[in-house]
Write a protein that holds these residues in place. Sequence first.
Motif, PDB file in Angstrom:
ATOM      1  N   CYS A  12       0.816  -1.212   0.000  1.00 20.20           N
ATOM      2  CA  CYS A  12       0.000   0.000   0.000  1.00 20.20           C
ATOM      3  C   CYS A  12       0.854   1.269   0.000  1.00 20.20           C
ATOM      4  CB  CYS A  12      -0.956  -0.009   1.187  1.00 20.20           C
ATOM      5  SG  CYS A  12      -2.167  -1.335   1.080  1.00 20.20           S
ATOM      6  N   CYS A  15       0.227   3.169  -3.036  1.00 22.08           N
ATOM      7  CA  CYS A  15      -1.197   3.409  -3.291  1.00 22.08           C
ATOM      8  C   CYS A  15      -1.402   4.744  -4.020  1.00 22.08           C
ATOM      9  CB  CYS A  15      -1.953   3.436  -1.967  1.00 22.08           C
ATOM     10  SG  CYS A  15      -3.689   3.862  -2.153  1.00 22.08           S
ATOM     11  N   THR A  17      -3.969   6.513  -4.158  1.00 18.46           N
ATOM     12  CA  THR A  17      -4.831   7.433  -3.404  1.00 18.46           C
ATOM     13  C   THR A  17      -4.169   7.868  -2.095  1.00 18.46           C
ATOM     14  OG1 THR A  17      -6.001   5.737  -2.135  1.00 18.46           O
ATOM     15  CG2 THR A  17      -6.878   6.242  -4.319  1.00 18.46           C
ATOM     16  N   GLN A  19      -3.174   6.046   0.294  1.00 15.92           N
ATOM     17  CA  GLN A  19      -3.708   5.218   1.383  1.00 15.92           C
ATOM     18  C   GLN A  19      -5.026   5.760   1.949  1.00 15.92           C
ATOM     19  OE1 GLN A  19      -0.379   4.208   4.109  1.00 15.92           O
ATOM     20  NE2 GLN A  19       0.957   4.918   2.475  1.00 15.92           N
ATOM     21  N   SER A  20      -5.937   6.054   1.025  1.00 15.13           N
ATOM     22  CA  SER A  20      -7.214   6.656   1.435  1.00 15.13           C
ATOM     23  C   SER A  20      -7.992   5.790   2.426  1.00 15.13           C
ATOM     24  CB  SER A  20      -8.079   6.928   0.197  1.00 15.13           C
ATOM     25  OG  SER A  20      -8.271   5.722  -0.517  1.00 15.13           O
ATOM     26  N   CYS A  21      -7.856   4.464   2.330  1.00 14.52           N
ATOM     27  CA  CYS A  21      -8.668   3.633   3.232  1.00 14.52           C
ATOM     28  C   CYS A  21      -8.172   3.712   4.670  1.00 14.52           C
ATOM     29  CB  CYS A  21      -8.741   2.185   2.734  1.00 14.52           C
ATOM     30  SG  CYS A  21      -7.190   1.287   2.756  1.00 14.52           S
ATOM     31  N   TYR A  85      -8.769  -6.514   3.146  1.00 14.04           N
ATOM     32  CA  TYR A  85      -9.024  -5.533   2.098  1.00 14.04           C
ATOM     33  C   TYR A  85      -8.136  -5.811   0.890  1.00 14.04           C
ATOM     34  CZ  TYR A  85     -11.036  -0.990   0.915  1.00 14.04           C
ATOM     35  OH  TYR A  85     -11.778   0.011   0.359  1.00 14.04           O
ATOM     36  N   CYS A 109     -10.556   0.343  -3.799  1.00 17.43           N
ATOM     37  CA  CYS A 109      -9.101   0.205  -3.827  1.00 17.43           C
ATOM     38  C   CYS A 109      -8.591   0.215  -5.267  1.00 17.43           C
ATOM     39  CB  CYS A 109      -8.700  -1.096  -3.145  1.00 17.43           C
ATOM     40  SG  CYS A 109      -6.943  -1.439  -3.295  1.00 17.43           S
ATOM     41  N   PRO A 110      -7.684   1.131  -5.599  1.00 18.04           N
ATOM     42  CA  PRO A 110      -7.195   1.179  -6.981  1.00 18.04           C
ATOM     43  C   PRO A 110      -6.235   0.036  -7.326  1.00 18.04           C
ATOM     44  CG  PRO A 110      -6.115   2.856  -5.647  1.00 18.04           C
ATOM     45  CD  PRO A 110      -7.152   2.218  -4.774  1.00 18.04           C
ATOM     46  N   LEU A 111      -5.762  -0.686  -6.317  1.00 17.81           N
ATOM     47  CA  LEU A 111      -4.853  -1.807  -6.575  1.00 17.81           C
ATOM     48  C   LEU A 111      -5.568  -3.155  -6.431  1.00 17.81           C
ATOM     49  CD1 LEU A 111      -1.526  -0.712  -4.801  1.00 17.81           C
ATOM     50  CD2 LEU A 111      -2.284  -0.279  -7.140  1.00 17.81           C
ATOM     51  N   LEU A 115      -4.070  -6.791  -5.448  1.00 23.71           N
ATOM     52  CA  LEU A 115      -4.159  -7.217  -4.045  1.00 23.71           C
ATOM     53  C   LEU A 115      -5.221  -8.269  -3.768  1.00 23.71           C
ATOM     54  CD1 LEU A 115      -3.791  -3.773  -2.192  1.00 23.71           C
ATOM     55  CD2 LEU A 115      -2.024  -5.441  -2.761  1.00 23.71           C
TER      56      LEU A 115
HETATM   57  S1  SF4 Z   1      -6.921   1.816  -1.127  1.00 23.27           S
HETATM   58 FE1  SF4 Z   1      -6.004  -0.191  -1.619  1.00 23.27          FE
HETATM   59  S2  SF4 Z   1      -3.881   0.266  -2.232  1.00 23.27           S
HETATM   60 FE2  SF4 Z   1      -4.684   2.072  -1.171  1.00 23.27          FE
HETATM   61  S3  SF4 Z   1      -4.048   1.775   0.979  1.00 23.27           S
HETATM   62 FE3  SF4 Z   1      -6.108   0.918   0.772  1.00 23.27          FE
HETATM   63  S4  SF4 Z   1      -5.803  -1.274   0.342  1.00 23.27           S
HETATM   64 FE4  SF4 Z   1      -3.869  -0.217  -0.041  1.00 23.27          FE
END
Ligand code: SF4
Length: 171
Positions: A12, A15, A17, A19-21, A85, A109-111, A115
């Motif tokens: 992440c 990431c 974003t 690490q938006s989550c 996640y 999640c953009p990945l 993932l």
């Molecule tokens: S959105 Fe996906 S890639 Fe970004 S921090 Fe969360 S789990 Fe990781």
Amino acid sequence: MKLGSNCVSNPCLKCPTDQSCCRELHGLKINEAEYTQLFAGKSEHLTVTRKGKLYELSSLGNGPCPNWDQQCQVYGNRPMDCDLYPYTMGNVFEGDGEVYATYHSRTECPLTAELLGPRENAEAMIRKFLTDTYGEHCKVTVRYDEGAARLYHLARRAAAKAKRVLAGEKA
Ligand code: SF4
Ligand code: SF4
């Protein structure tokens, strides 16, 4: 940048974003052991809702998870729901010695393509989490959410209620 609490590789960190989550925590499901170990003493940053044996955490005022500081500071020991996640748990129903949980992968999640592991692995993680949370005696059912989870639960409750009514009539 602070390093995380261990040396486990964290995908992440790339990431898109940022690490938006983790920077905006919404409805993270954890159990008491995870709460005590990772979130106790940090409740001023959180709204905490108890649902039976589960805690549901959201950050206050759209702030970050209290374990986030440029990256997760407890990554190698993060809660199961974080590890899961971009799968995430949906509804969790408990009653009559059974627990029924759904999960899905409709996250932002953009990945995700990188993932998202096999569903079997996700289900095994959730099953272990629920057994740890509710106890070995509890029957655990985990289903990928195809939209019918709630109907399944309501049908089981109706059947259990009908059984109790019938038993009462015979007594
Ligand atoms: S959105 Fe996906 S890639 Fe970004 S921090 Fe969360 S789990 Fe990781
Ligand atoms: S515990 Fe770590 S992985 Fe989970 S939301 Fe907080 S910072 Fe993110």
